[in-house]
Design a protein around this motif. Sequence first.
Motif, PDB file in Angstrom:
ATOM      1  N   GLY A   1      44.907 -58.907 -54.525  1.00 40.06           N
ATOM      2  CA  GLY A   1      45.216 -59.859 -55.584  1.00 40.06           C
ATOM      3  C   GLY A   1      44.007 -60.738 -55.842  1.00 40.06           C
ATOM      4  N   SER A   2      44.098 -61.560 -56.858  1.00 41.38           N
ATOM      5  CA  SER A   2      43.033 -62.525 -57.099  1.00 41.38           C
ATOM      6  C   SER A   2      43.087 -63.606 -56.032  1.00 41.38           C
ATOM      7  CB  SER A   2      43.194 -63.167 -58.486  1.00 41.38           C
ATOM      8  OG  SER A   2      44.360 -63.978 -58.521  1.00 41.38           O
ATOM      9  N   GLU A   3      42.020 -64.353 -55.903  1.00 43.25           N
ATOM     10  CA  GLU A   3      41.946 -65.364 -54.843  1.00 43.25           C
ATOM     11  C   GLU A   3      43.106 -66.347 -54.896  1.00 43.25           C
ATOM     12  OE1 GLU A   3      39.313 -69.142 -53.312  1.00 43.25           O
ATOM     13  OE2 GLU A   3      39.059 -68.323 -55.319  1.00 43.25           O
ATOM     14  N   SER A   4      43.401 -66.839 -56.085  1.00 47.67           N
ATOM     15  CA  SER A   4      44.447 -67.856 -56.189  1.00 47.67           C
ATOM     16  C   SER A   4      45.831 -67.272 -55.908  1.00 47.67           C
ATOM     17  CB  SER A   4      44.422 -68.510 -57.571  1.00 47.67           C
ATOM     18  OG  SER A   4      44.694 -67.567 -58.586  1.00 47.67           O
ATOM     19  N   LEU A   5      46.078 -66.034 -56.354  1.00 46.17           N
ATOM     20  CA  LEU A   5      47.376 -65.406 -56.100  1.00 46.17           C
ATOM     21  C   LEU A   5      47.574 -65.149 -54.613  1.00 46.17           C
ATOM     22  CD1 LEU A   5      47.681 -62.797 -59.003  1.00 46.17           C
ATOM     23  CD2 LEU A   5      48.715 -65.066 -58.849  1.00 46.17           C
TER      24      LEU A   5
ATOM     25  N   SER B   1      41.278 -58.262 -55.657  1.00 43.46           N
ATOM     26  CA  SER B   1      41.292 -57.330 -56.790  1.00 43.46           C
ATOM     27  C   SER B   1      42.212 -57.903 -57.847  1.00 43.46           C
ATOM     28  CB  SER B   1      41.777 -55.950 -56.351  1.00 43.46           C
ATOM     29  OG  SER B   1      41.900 -55.072 -57.454  1.00 43.46           O
ATOM     30  N   GLU B   2      41.820 -57.769 -59.112  1.00 42.49           N
ATOM     31  CA  GLU B   2      42.624 -58.332 -60.195  1.00 42.49           C
ATOM     32  C   GLU B   2      43.572 -57.307 -60.821  1.00 42.49           C
ATOM     33  OE1 GLU B   2      39.149 -59.218 -60.132  1.00 42.49           O
ATOM     34  OE2 GLU B   2      39.924 -60.946 -59.041  1.00 42.49           O
ATOM     35  N   ASP B   3      43.518 -56.040 -60.372  1.00 33.70           N
ATOM     36  CA  ASP B   3      44.335 -55.013 -61.001  1.00 33.70           C
ATOM     37  C   ASP B   3      45.011 -54.148 -59.942  1.00 33.70           C
ATOM     38  OD1 ASP B   3      42.328 -53.331 -60.019  1.00 33.70           O
ATOM     39  OD2 ASP B   3      41.254 -53.318 -61.924  1.00 33.70           O
TER      40      ASP B   3
ATOM     41  N   SER C   1      38.987 -67.481 -72.456  1.00 32.41           N
ATOM     42  CA  SER C   1      38.029 -67.633 -71.363  1.00 32.41           C
ATOM     43  C   SER C   1      38.690 -67.206 -70.056  1.00 32.41           C
ATOM     44  CB  SER C   1      37.561 -69.077 -71.279  1.00 32.41           C
ATOM     45  OG  SER C   1      36.887 -69.452 -72.471  1.00 32.41           O
ATOM     46  N   LEU C   2      37.902 -67.177 -68.973  1.00 29.97           N
ATOM     47  CA  LEU C   2      38.414 -66.688 -67.695  1.00 29.97           C
ATOM     48  C   LEU C   2      39.524 -67.557 -67.124  1.00 29.97           C
ATOM     49  CD1 LEU C   2      35.071 -65.581 -65.996  1.00 29.97           C
ATOM     50  CD2 LEU C   2      36.860 -64.116 -66.952  1.00 29.97           C
ATOM     51  N   ASP C   3      39.653 -68.785 -67.608  1.00 30.87           N
ATOM     52  CA  ASP C   3      40.763 -69.635 -67.168  1.00 30.87           C
ATOM     53  C   ASP C   3      41.879 -69.710 -68.200  1.00 30.87           C
ATOM     54  OD1 ASP C   3      39.468 -71.136 -69.081  1.00 30.87           O
ATOM     55  OD2 ASP C   3      39.163 -72.907 -67.826  1.00 30.87           O
ATOM     56  N   GLY C   4      41.801 -68.887 -69.263  1.00 33.11           N
ATOM     57  CA  GLY C   4      42.874 -68.848 -70.254  1.00 33.11           C
ATOM     58  C   GLY C   4      42.724 -69.814 -71.414  1.00 33.11           C
ATOM     59  N   TRP C   5      41.664 -70.626 -71.404  1.00 30.05           N
ATOM     60  CA  TRP C   5      41.449 -71.599 -72.486  1.00 30.05           C
ATOM     61  C   TRP C   5      40.945 -70.883 -73.739  1.00 30.05           C
ATOM     62  CZ3 TRP C   5      42.262 -76.933 -72.283  1.00 30.05           C
ATOM     63  CH2 TRP C   5      41.766 -77.682 -73.347  1.00 30.05           C
ATOM     64  N   PHE C   6      41.352 -71.384 -74.926  1.00 32.75           N
ATOM     65  CA  PHE C   6      40.935 -70.791 -76.194  1.00 32.75           C
ATOM     66  C   PHE C   6      39.701 -71.538 -76.697  1.00 32.75           C
ATOM     67  CE2 PHE C   6      42.403 -69.497 -80.721  1.00 32.75           C
ATOM     68  CZ  PHE C   6      41.579 -68.384 -80.663  1.00 32.75           C
ATOM     69  N   ASP C   7      38.535 -71.175 -76.135  1.00 29.97           N
ATOM     70  CA  ASP C   7      37.300 -71.898 -76.445  1.00 29.97           C
ATOM     71  C   ASP C   7      36.795 -71.642 -77.854  1.00 29.97           C
ATOM     72  OD1 ASP C   7      36.098 -73.570 -74.221  1.00 29.97           O
ATOM     73  OD2 ASP C   7      36.645 -71.775 -73.104  1.00 29.97           O
ATOM     74  N   GLU C   8      37.196 -70.533 -78.477  1.00 29.04           N
ATOM     75  CA  GLU C   8      36.758 -70.270 -79.848  1.00 29.04           C
ATOM     76  C   GLU C   8      37.262 -71.349 -80.795  1.00 29.04           C
ATOM     77  OE1 GLU C   8      37.716 -66.391 -81.227  1.00 29.04           O
ATOM     78  OE2 GLU C   8      36.641 -65.355 -79.617  1.00 29.04           O
ATOM     79  N   GLU C   9      38.436 -71.853 -80.510  1.00 32.87           N
ATOM     80  CA  GLU C   9      39.036 -72.875 -81.382  1.00 32.87           C
ATOM     81  C   GLU C   9      38.780 -74.285 -80.863  1.00 32.87           C
ATOM     82  OE1 GLU C   9      41.105 -74.109 -84.770  1.00 32.87           O
ATOM     83  OE2 GLU C   9      40.511 -72.081 -84.186  1.00 32.87           O
ATOM     84  N   PHE C  10      38.830 -74.452 -79.544  1.00 31.15           N
ATOM     85  CA  PHE C  10      38.653 -75.776 -78.938  1.00 31.15           C
ATOM     86  C   PHE C  10      37.533 -75.684 -77.899  1.00 31.15           C
ATOM     87  CE2 PHE C  10      43.056 -75.662 -80.390  1.00 31.15           C
ATOM     88  CZ  PHE C  10      43.095 -76.798 -81.191  1.00 31.15           C
TER      89      PHE C  10
ATOM     90  N   TYR D   1      42.084 -66.131 -61.588  1.00 31.05           N
ATOM     91  CA  TYR D   1      43.508 -66.300 -61.886  1.00 31.05           C
ATOM     92  C   TYR D   1      44.176 -65.017 -62.366  1.00 31.05           C
ATOM     93  CZ  TYR D   1      41.927 -71.174 -61.990  1.00 31.05           C
ATOM     94  OH  TYR D   1      41.358 -72.378 -61.690  1.00 31.05           O
ATOM     95  N   GLY D   2      43.446 -63.913 -62.406  1.00 26.36           N
ATOM     96  CA  GLY D   2      44.040 -62.663 -62.863  1.00 26.36           C
ATOM     97  C   GLY D   2      43.808 -62.410 -64.339  1.00 26.36           C
ATOM     98  N   LYS D   3      44.652 -61.564 -64.918  1.00 27.67           N
ATOM     99  CA  LYS D   3      44.458 -61.051 -66.267  1.00 27.67           C
ATOM    100  C   LYS D   3      44.625 -62.135 -67.322  1.00 27.67           C
ATOM    101  CE  LYS D   3      46.126 -57.415 -69.383  1.00 27.67           C
ATOM    102  NZ  LYS D   3      44.819 -56.797 -69.584  1.00 27.67           N
TER     103      LYS D   3
END
Length: 284
Positions: free
Chosen positions: A94-98, A122-124, A205-214, A197-199
């Motif tokens: 699993g990912s580190e956090s999981l 592993s993330e998958d 971004s890798l943390d799920g943030w929508f950087d294209e907009e914000f 954090y996985g998929k």
Amino acid sequence: MRLDDLAIFVEVARASGLRKAAYTLNMQPGTVSKVIKRIESHYQQALFERKGSQWALTSAGEMLFHRAIEMLSIGDKIERELGSPRRPHLRVSGSESLLAHFVPSLMTKLSQQQLTLETKQSEDLAMLTKHEVDLALVTSLQGTHPQDRQVEYQALQEINFVTVASHTHPMLIEHGAHLSIDQVLEYPFVIPSKPIYGKMATNRSLDGWFDEEFNRRIMARVDTTSMLTSLVKSQPLLAYVPDYLAKEHSLQILEVSGCPYTCEQTVWLCRNKHLSAHWMQVFE
């Protein structure tokens, strides 16, 4: 063919090399090499293509690998029913956090088994489908599930991502915990440099943030959750993290208005549908 020899063959196949397998098995490389040669002689087939230190399975090796896994699983059941079972060894990916969040509860479920534990990042599902682990912790975007017909999956938790800060962050003194997205973007963030954090969705971004907009001001990029949470606690940095991580580390969750985007995941516990040791029935 002895099951012990097949177990050594399987470990060499998983390790893709002789020395790494010998280290894992706590055996001399020469001894492991003799076992592989004995198996190849028995079947009159080359089982590995040897390229320096890298060993890749041949087509015959692939066939034997899958059959050996089945035979070792059957052997485990026979030992359980008629003999003295070996001490179980649980391998989880699993990912580190999981891994950090969910493995302790998995161990609690298996507390009566007196097992040993090994975790792999592993993330998958790659390690699970290659039989390198017994269980895999993976995430998917909310509303979807793992796509592999050889895998049984069980939903563990729905995850929401939240913006967090330390309780002493200057922003809290000035604005409190209820802020607009524009106010949040005035302050720097720490973000992961790999998918801890996985998929995530392809446009995130890798943390799920929508950087294209914000678009955020990034002050630090780190490769572990421990470093990320440490920086949030000790520096005037914000982060976008799974809600369970925020609660575990007692971080201040911010109520952010004006942003229509959220990141939501489902965490899945996965195992091979056809091959699993008897002691894993607790997860059924």
